[in-house]
Scaffold this motif. Structure first.
Motif, PDB file in Angstrom:
ATOM      1  N   VAL A  99     -66.371  42.576 -80.586  1.00 21.93           N
ATOM      2  CA  VAL A  99     -65.841  41.907 -78.893  1.00 21.93           C
ATOM      3  C   VAL A  99     -64.861  41.403 -78.454  1.00 21.93           C
ATOM      4  CG1 VAL A  99     -67.361  40.413 -77.844  1.00 21.93           C
ATOM      5  CG2 VAL A  99     -68.838  41.599 -78.720  1.00 21.93           C
ATOM      6  N   ILE A 100     -64.415  41.128 -77.979  1.00 23.15           N
ATOM      7  CA  ILE A 100     -63.276  40.275 -77.469  1.00 23.15           C
ATOM      8  C   ILE A 100     -63.254  38.847 -76.413  1.00 23.15           C
ATOM      9  CG2 ILE A 100     -61.501  41.302 -78.391  1.00 23.15           C
ATOM     10  CD1 ILE A 100     -60.920  42.661 -75.541  1.00 23.15           C
ATOM     11  N   HIS A 101     -63.892  38.249 -76.545  1.00 19.77           N
ATOM     12  CA  HIS A 101     -64.022  36.996 -75.126  1.00 19.77           C
ATOM     13  C   HIS A 101     -63.021  36.306 -75.313  1.00 19.77           C
ATOM     14  CE1 HIS A 101     -67.044  33.716 -75.176  1.00 19.77           C
ATOM     15  NE2 HIS A 101     -66.537  34.148 -74.639  1.00 19.77           N
ATOM     16  N   ASN A 102     -62.822  35.791 -73.587  1.00 20.18           N
ATOM     17  CA  ASN A 102     -62.133  34.235 -73.509  1.00 20.18           C
ATOM     18  C   ASN A 102     -63.277  33.679 -72.298  1.00 20.18           C
ATOM     19  OD1 ASN A 102     -60.428  32.401 -72.300  1.00 20.18           O
ATOM     20  ND2 ASN A 102     -59.732  34.123 -70.347  1.00 20.18           N
ATOM     21  N   GLY A 103     -63.489  32.705 -72.906  1.00 16.42           N
ATOM     22  CA  GLY A 103     -64.551  31.665 -72.052  1.00 16.42           C
ATOM     23  C   GLY A 103     -64.982  30.989 -73.884  1.00 16.42           C
ATOM     24  N   ILE A 104     -66.442  29.868 -72.617  1.00 16.01           N
ATOM     25  CA  ILE A 104     -66.976  29.353 -74.425  1.00 16.01           C
ATOM     26  C   ILE A 104     -68.527  29.899 -73.579  1.00 16.01           C
ATOM     27  CG2 ILE A 104     -68.243  27.097 -74.921  1.00 16.01           C
ATOM     28  CD1 ILE A 104     -65.491  25.899 -74.435  1.00 16.01           C
ATOM     29  N   LYS A 149     -78.972  42.975 -71.370  1.00 19.65           N
ATOM     30  CA  LYS A 149     -79.992  41.666 -71.975  1.00 19.65           C
ATOM     31  C   LYS A 149     -78.859  40.534 -72.588  1.00 19.65           C
ATOM     32  CE  LYS A 149     -83.811  45.006 -73.166  1.00 19.65           C
ATOM     33  NZ  LYS A 149     -84.082  46.079 -73.357  1.00 19.65           N
ATOM     34  N   VAL A 150     -77.823  41.092 -72.798  1.00 23.84           N
ATOM     35  CA  VAL A 150     -77.080  39.721 -73.911  1.00 23.84           C
ATOM     36  C   VAL A 150     -76.673  39.234 -72.525  1.00 23.84           C
ATOM     37  CG1 VAL A 150     -74.442  38.999 -75.079  1.00 23.84           C
ATOM     38  CG2 VAL A 150     -76.617  41.189 -75.860  1.00 23.84           C
ATOM     39  N   LEU A 151     -76.315  39.903 -72.141  1.00 28.98           N
ATOM     40  CA  LEU A 151     -75.491  38.414 -70.360  1.00 28.98           C
ATOM     41  C   LEU A 151     -76.675  37.343 -70.041  1.00 28.98           C
ATOM     42  CD1 LEU A 151     -73.292  41.445 -68.708  1.00 28.98           C
ATOM     43  CD2 LEU A 151     -72.777  39.618 -70.550  1.00 28.98           C
ATOM     44  N   HIS A 152     -78.020  38.018 -69.893  1.00 29.61           N
ATOM     45  CA  HIS A 152     -79.048  37.288 -69.596  1.00 29.61           C
ATOM     46  C   HIS A 152     -79.244  36.264 -70.504  1.00 29.61           C
ATOM     47  CE1 HIS A 152     -79.788  40.545 -66.200  1.00 29.61           C
ATOM     48  NE2 HIS A 152     -79.871  39.375 -66.166  1.00 29.61           N
ATOM     49  N   ARG A 153     -79.279  36.968 -71.827  1.00 29.78           N
ATOM     50  CA  ARG A 153     -79.932  35.692 -72.580  1.00 29.78           C
ATOM     51  C   ARG A 153     -78.615  34.859 -72.790  1.00 29.78           C
ATOM     52  NH1 ARG A 153     -82.846  35.591 -77.209  1.00 29.78           N
ATOM     53  NH2 ARG A 153     -82.965  32.954 -78.668  1.00 29.78           N
ATOM     54  N   ILE A 154     -77.070  34.701 -72.999  1.00 29.64           N
ATOM     55  CA  ILE A 154     -76.308  33.529 -73.727  1.00 29.64           C
ATOM     56  C   ILE A 154     -75.708  32.733 -71.412  1.00 29.64           C
ATOM     57  CG2 ILE A 154     -74.778  35.557 -74.668  1.00 29.64           C
ATOM     58  CD1 ILE A 154     -72.859  35.823 -72.998  1.00 29.64           C
ATOM     59  N   ASN A 155     -75.528  31.180 -71.776  1.00 29.11           N
ATOM     60  CA  ASN A 155     -74.860  30.859 -70.967  1.00 29.11           C
ATOM     61  C   ASN A 155     -73.504  30.415 -71.326  1.00 29.11           C
ATOM     62  OD1 ASN A 155     -77.399  30.307 -70.111  1.00 29.11           O
ATOM     63  ND2 ASN A 155     -77.346  28.270 -71.430  1.00 29.11           N
ATOM     64  N   GLY A 156     -72.914  30.170 -70.119  1.00 28.97           N
ATOM     65  CA  GLY A 156     -71.207  29.585 -70.465  1.00 28.97           C
ATOM     66  C   GLY A 156     -70.826  30.539 -69.500  1.00 28.97           C
ATOM     67  N   ALA A 157     -69.008  30.660 -70.172  1.00 28.35           N
ATOM     68  CA  ALA A 157     -67.945  31.495 -69.399  1.00 28.35           C
ATOM     69  C   ALA A 157     -67.327  32.809 -70.076  1.00 28.35           C
ATOM     70  CB  ALA A 157     -67.134  30.334 -68.305  1.00 28.35           C
ATOM     71  N   TYR A 158     -67.524  33.433 -69.725  1.00 28.10           N
ATOM     72  CA  TYR A 158     -66.968  34.423 -70.653  1.00 28.10           C
ATOM     73  C   TYR A 158     -66.189  35.435 -69.447  1.00 28.10           C
ATOM     74  CZ  TYR A 158     -70.871  36.759 -68.536  1.00 28.10           C
ATOM     75  OH  TYR A 158     -72.602  36.901 -68.020  1.00 28.10           O
ATOM     76  N   ALA A 159     -65.289  36.168 -69.739  1.00 33.46           N
ATOM     77  CA  ALA A 159     -64.265  37.330 -69.676  1.00 33.46           C
ATOM     78  C   ALA A 159     -64.411  38.280 -71.392  1.00 33.46           C
ATOM     79  CB  ALA A 159     -63.212  37.142 -69.415  1.00 33.46           C
ATOM     80  N   PHE A 160     -65.135  39.915 -71.464  1.00 28.83           N
ATOM     81  CA  PHE A 160     -65.644  40.358 -72.627  1.00 28.83           C
ATOM     82  C   PHE A 160     -65.052  41.799 -72.086  1.00 28.83           C
ATOM     83  CE2 PHE A 160     -70.137  38.233 -73.363  1.00 28.83           C
ATOM     84  CZ  PHE A 160     -69.547  36.556 -73.603  1.00 28.83           C
ATOM     85  N   GLY A 161     -64.554  42.197 -73.959  1.00 19.82           N
ATOM     86  CA  GLY A 161     -64.587  43.865 -74.137  1.00 19.82           C
ATOM     87  C   GLY A 161     -65.038  43.662 -74.923  1.00 19.82           C
ATOM     88  N   ILE A 162     -65.834  44.985 -74.541  1.00 21.95           N
ATOM     89  CA  ILE A 162     -66.849  45.466 -75.913  1.00 21.95           C
ATOM     90  C   ILE A 162     -66.654  46.412 -75.392  1.00 21.95           C
ATOM     91  CG2 ILE A 162     -69.494  45.191 -76.338  1.00 21.95           C
ATOM     92  CD1 ILE A 162     -69.566  43.562 -73.703  1.00 21.95           C
ATOM     93  N   VAL A 163     -67.434  47.214 -77.489  1.00 22.97           N
ATOM     94  CA  VAL A 163     -66.941  48.556 -77.639  1.00 22.97           C
ATOM     95  C   VAL A 163     -68.035  49.042 -78.848  1.00 22.97           C
ATOM     96  CG1 VAL A 163     -64.989  47.980 -79.790  1.00 22.97           C
ATOM     97  CG2 VAL A 163     -64.945  49.866 -78.639  1.00 22.97           C
ATOM     98  N   CYS A 164     -68.784  49.620 -78.980  1.00 22.41           N
ATOM     99  CA  CYS A 164     -69.758  49.833 -79.102  1.00 22.41           C
ATOM    100  C   CYS A 164     -69.368  51.356 -79.973  1.00 22.41           C
ATOM    101  CB  CYS A 164     -71.398  50.726 -78.500  1.00 22.41           C
ATOM    102  SG  CYS A 164     -72.190  51.186 -79.504  1.00 22.41           S
TER     103      CYS A 164
END
Ligand code: AGP
Length: 610
Positions: A99-104, A149-164
């Protein structure tokens, strides 16, 4: 603040990710990392504390890391010191998700405790790591389901890049309150925090909205809104030149951008002046709305706020309407008096500054109409405004703004003229004179920039000072604020800007022999008053570097230790000339002190955390 990029295609991903990160490094530069998938190596993560170059050298420009899909990140630390382990990408415990993330992530502590109770071991201090582990926790053979499900669980600001690693043909991007774009190619696609990362490869982009999730493969991009409905996004063509985001022979982006100002100013005003009239076709606000306007609230941060301070003087004088200028980070907490007849002018180079965005949303909620002045096309502030006037400065890479400041001023002048004419608060004679002067201003800016050796010499005289004061009155004071910020952010010299008349109410106690005072005195009507303040500091031993217009130069030289003269112009337009020696002065001082000019310590170009 952080820069993120993701690539999926048929070419080697690592060099492309590093190239994208190099163009995003101004967003954060304390550490960098990439994650690339290949069938042979699985999901391989490489990270390094320090500038991108450290990572680049470690993996030989990407040659060591094979694979056609991956993520890259350049960090501005919020949670956890800059270090290899805190750098992104963050991996889940199973190694399946990167995961890469910009935000909190605001509720990361609670989620961390929850995951620890379920036996998860954390290795970093970042808030982002909880997202990687939470993906593992929710993953039941369906990557998208886990992401939702993760996006529903977290609060805050984000731009994510995700690879599986289980779905190695795709990247997932998700956004809320942090910028994220998609770049479309033939046989490849990108996600990125801004277009500079992708313009070398494609000019076709779309902008994700809050709540959007995108699934990218080499040949397709599917975008879903927060209700998981498929949405089609408009595709935009970016017209920025790749070379505009390169140094073009200059030692620093800041030097290049300083020198680009006359042209950027010209580009911003020329299409909007036709047959001697200011034409703002982009504006939907009409005369009736202007007449009904009870006040103007200007919201911005940093240098954009300083443009707002100039704008207050200019707009109040020309429109005879009250203008209040607020620091965006304070606006929401000052119980602002805003009605549905208030016009809120929002100023932002990046169009993504989170404080500014939050303040304008509050102003909107209170009923204000939003007019934004923005440099980055398609940015969130631009998209959420009722009206947008773009500054045509092109990409600004140096953290210290120069050409964005100048083009923001240009738009303020245009607004002042346009509104004043609609409101009948300006005579045709005055209007014509200002329009004419506006058109020759780029040439006068050029003349000031040609004095750069002179200013470099003054910088060599003063670069060892540890504290420098900027004084001025009215718009000279507003320019002093910008001069002071420029100096402190890139040279790390302590500096303050003071309304000259205010000095004697306390701060003059800091003036002692050898102190340096930069006195801005271009405003002819206030020249004598300002020179009295110069005499006051000189009698206490200060060295004074004066800045004024050519016609007042002789008078100033009698009193100051050194003087810089800018061509005469109308008082209203003075900031556009006076700011140039301030920028050059800061630049040369920082150069002589050996500072990292384009990437000053602790700063980042786009401030997307509160
Ligand atoms: C100025 O040199 C700064 N880098 C900073 O003050 C900047 O102006 C501020 O963060 C606002 O940014 P914005 O214009 O992108 O909103």
């Amino acid at each position: 603040m952080c820069g993120i990029v993701g690539f999926v295609g048929r070419e080697e991903a690592a060099p492309i990710l590093l190239d994208g990160l190099a163009r995003l490094e101004y967003r954060g530069y304390d550490s960098a990392g990439i994650a690339v998938y290949s069938p042979e190596d699985g999901l391989r993560v490489e990270k390094a504390k320090g500038r991108l170059q450290v990572l680049f050298d470690k993996i030989h420009g990407g040659a060591d890391v094979k694979g056609h899909l991956g993520l890259g990140h350049t960090r501005w630390a919020t949670h956890g010191e800059p270090s290899d382990v805190n750098a992104h990408p963050q991996l889940s415990e199973s190694g399946r998700f990167a995961v890469i993330h910009n935000g909190i992530i605001e509720n990361y502590v609670e989620i961390k405790e929850f995951l620890q109770e379920h036996g998860v071991t954390f290795v970093s201090e970042t808030d982002t790591e909880v997202v990687a582990h939470l993906l593992d926790y929710y993953y039941k053979d369906d990557m998208m389901d886990a992401v939702v499900k993760v996006l529903h669980r977290i609060n805050g600001a984000y731009a994510f890049g995700i690879v599986c690693a289980d779905c190695p043909d795709r990247l997932i991007a998700a956004r809320k309150d942090s910028p994220l774009i998609i770049g479309y190619g033939d046989g490849f696609n990108f996600l990125a925090s801004d277009v500079t990362a992708v313009i070398k490869y494609t000019r076709e982009v779309s902008y994700l909205d809050d709540g959007d999730i995108a699934v990218l493969t080499a040949d397709s991009v599917e975008i879903y809104d927060s209700l998981l409905q498929r949405v089609e996004k408009a595709h935009h063509q970016v017209d920025w030149e790749v070379s505009a985001a390169e140094k073009g022979g200059y030692e620093h982006f800041m030097a290049k951008e300083i020198m680009e100002q006359p042209e950027a100013f010209r580009k911003t005003i020329s299409p909007r002046i036709q047959d001697g009239n200011v034409v703002l076709d982009d504006l939907k606000i009409d005369r009736a709305a202007l007449e009904a306007m009870d006040k103007i609230y200007i919201i911005a941060c940093g240098s954009s706020y300083h443009v707002g301070v100039v704008a207050k003087y200019t707009l109040e004088k020309m429109l005879r309407k009250p203008v209040e200028v607020a620091l965006a980070s304070e606006f929401r907490y000052c119980d602002p008096i805003v009605s549905n007849q208030t016009l809120c002018i929002v100023i932002s180079q990046s169009g993504e500054t989170i404080d500014t965005l939050a303040a304008m949303r509050e102003a909107k909620r209170l009923g204000a109409r939003l007019l934004s002045i923005v440099n980055v096309v398609g940015s969130t502030i631009a998209r959420e405004s009722d009206d947008v006037l773009y500054t045509w400065a092109g990409p600004e890479i140096a953290v210290a703004t120069t050409k964005a400041y100048s083009t923001q001023l240009a738009v303020i002048y245009l607004i002042a003229l346009y509104f004043a004419k609609q409101l009948n608060t300006i005579s045709m004679e005055e209007y014509d004179a200002i329009v004419a002067e506006l058109q020759v201003l780029p040439d006068k800016m050029q003349q000031v920039l040609e004095q750069k050796e002179n200013i470099q010499y003054y910088a060599s005289r003063y670069f060892n000072h540890e504290s420098i004061f900027f004084i001025g009155r009215n718009i000279d004071y507003a320019v002093g604020m910008e001069g002071s910020l420029k100096l402190k952010e890139i040279s790390y010299i302590h500096s303050e800007a003071y309304a000259a008349g205010e000095l004697k109410h306390g701060t003059i106690s800091l003036i002692e022999p050898g102190a340096l005072v930069v006195a801005l005195a271009g405003h002819a009507a206030l020249f004598e008053k300002l020179m009295s303040n110069v005499v006051e500091v000189k009698s206490r031993g200060a060295d004074v570097l004066g800045v004024t217009v050519a016609s007042l130069g002789k008078a100033m030289e009698k009193t100051v230790d050194a003087a810089v003269m800018v061509p005469d112009t109308l008082p209203m337009l003075l900031p556009s000339l006076e700011v140039l020696p301030m920028q050059l002065f800061a630049y040369y001082i920082a150069l002589m002190r050996g500072c990292d000019i384009d990437k000053p310590r602790n700063l980042a170009k786009s401030v997307t955390v509160e």
